[in-house]
Design a protein around this motif. Sequence first.
Motif, PDB file in Angstrom:
ATOM      1  N   GLN A  52       0.928  -1.116   0.250  1.00 11.14           N
ATOM      2  CA  GLN A  52      -0.016  -0.098  -0.084  1.00 11.14           C
ATOM      3  C   GLN A  52       0.900   1.367  -0.113  1.00 11.14           C
ATOM      4  OE1 GLN A  52      -3.365   0.164   0.183  1.00 11.14           O
ATOM      5  NE2 GLN A  52      -3.340   2.252   0.041  1.00 11.14           N
ATOM      6  N   ALA A  53       0.688   2.142  -1.010  1.00 13.99           N
ATOM      7  CA  ALA A  53       1.388   3.215  -1.046  1.00 13.99           C
ATOM      8  C   ALA A  53       0.541   4.525  -0.526  1.00 13.99           C
ATOM      9  CB  ALA A  53       1.738   3.705  -2.348  1.00 13.99           C
ATOM     10  N   PHE A  54       1.336   5.176   0.267  1.00 19.29           N
ATOM     11  CA  PHE A  54       0.625   6.507   1.206  1.00 19.29           C
ATOM     12  C   PHE A  54       1.313   7.516   0.469  1.00 19.29           C
ATOM     13  CE2 PHE A  54      -0.178   3.152   4.134  1.00 19.29           C
ATOM     14  CZ  PHE A  54      -1.571   3.346   4.235  1.00 19.29           C
ATOM     15  N   CYS A  55       0.494   8.788   0.307  1.00 18.15           N
ATOM     16  CA  CYS A  55       1.064   9.898  -0.073  1.00 18.15           C
ATOM     17  C   CYS A  55       1.985  10.414   1.124  1.00 18.15           C
ATOM     18  CB  CYS A  55       0.061  10.867  -0.420  1.00 18.15           C
ATOM     19  SG  CYS A  55      -0.679  10.524  -1.894  1.00 18.15           S
ATOM     20  N   SER A  56       3.007  10.847   0.945  1.00 20.38           N
ATOM     21  CA  SER A  56       3.905  11.507   2.078  1.00 20.38           C
ATOM     22  C   SER A  56       3.663  13.051   2.007  1.00 20.38           C
ATOM     23  CB  SER A  56       5.492  11.575   1.849  1.00 20.38           C
ATOM     24  OG  SER A  56       5.888  11.991   0.867  1.00 20.38           O
ATOM     25  N   SER A  57       3.707  13.443   3.261  1.00 20.76           N
ATOM     26  CA  SER A  57       3.617  15.039   3.437  1.00 20.76           C
ATOM     27  C   SER A  57       4.559  15.320   4.399  1.00 20.76           C
ATOM     28  CB  SER A  57       2.193  15.322   4.176  1.00 20.76           C
ATOM     29  OG  SER A  57       1.987  14.723   5.528  1.00 20.76           O
ATOM     30  N   GLN A  58       5.126  16.730   4.264  1.00 19.55           N
ATOM     31  CA  GLN A  58       6.424  17.278   5.086  1.00 19.55           C
ATOM     32  C   GLN A  58       5.602  17.873   6.196  1.00 19.55           C
ATOM     33  OE1 GLN A  58       8.811  19.706   2.866  1.00 19.55           O
ATOM     34  NE2 GLN A  58      10.451  19.329   4.285  1.00 19.55           N
ATOM     35  N   VAL A  59       6.245  17.801   7.333  1.00 20.81           N
ATOM     36  CA  VAL A  59       5.778  18.527   8.618  1.00 20.81           C
ATOM     37  C   VAL A  59       6.826  19.717   8.741  1.00 20.81           C
ATOM     38  CG1 VAL A  59       5.427  18.158  11.075  1.00 20.81           C
ATOM     39  CG2 VAL A  59       5.164  16.248   9.597  1.00 20.81           C
TER      40      VAL A  59
END
Length: 72
Positions: A52-59
């Motif tokens: 399962q691929a998840f979108c990454s988000s930058q904190v």
Amino acid sequence: MGHLRLLVWKNFQLQFRRPKGTAAEILMPTVFVLLLIVIRSLVPDAGEQPAQAFCSSQVLAADYNRRIGNDQ
């Protein structure tokens, strides 16, 4: 060392005096393991699931004083 030898001898004597209990101690785990193997072989294999691929988000920054669920 003498205590260990005496304890092993005593345990051997107790096992020898109750052959049905000794047989049950050896056979019951074997029967349960074989039963689990049979059940496992009867259940169809689901196969490998694709990753399962998840979108990454930058904190960028974290507000540690903000409480969860508080929209301030």
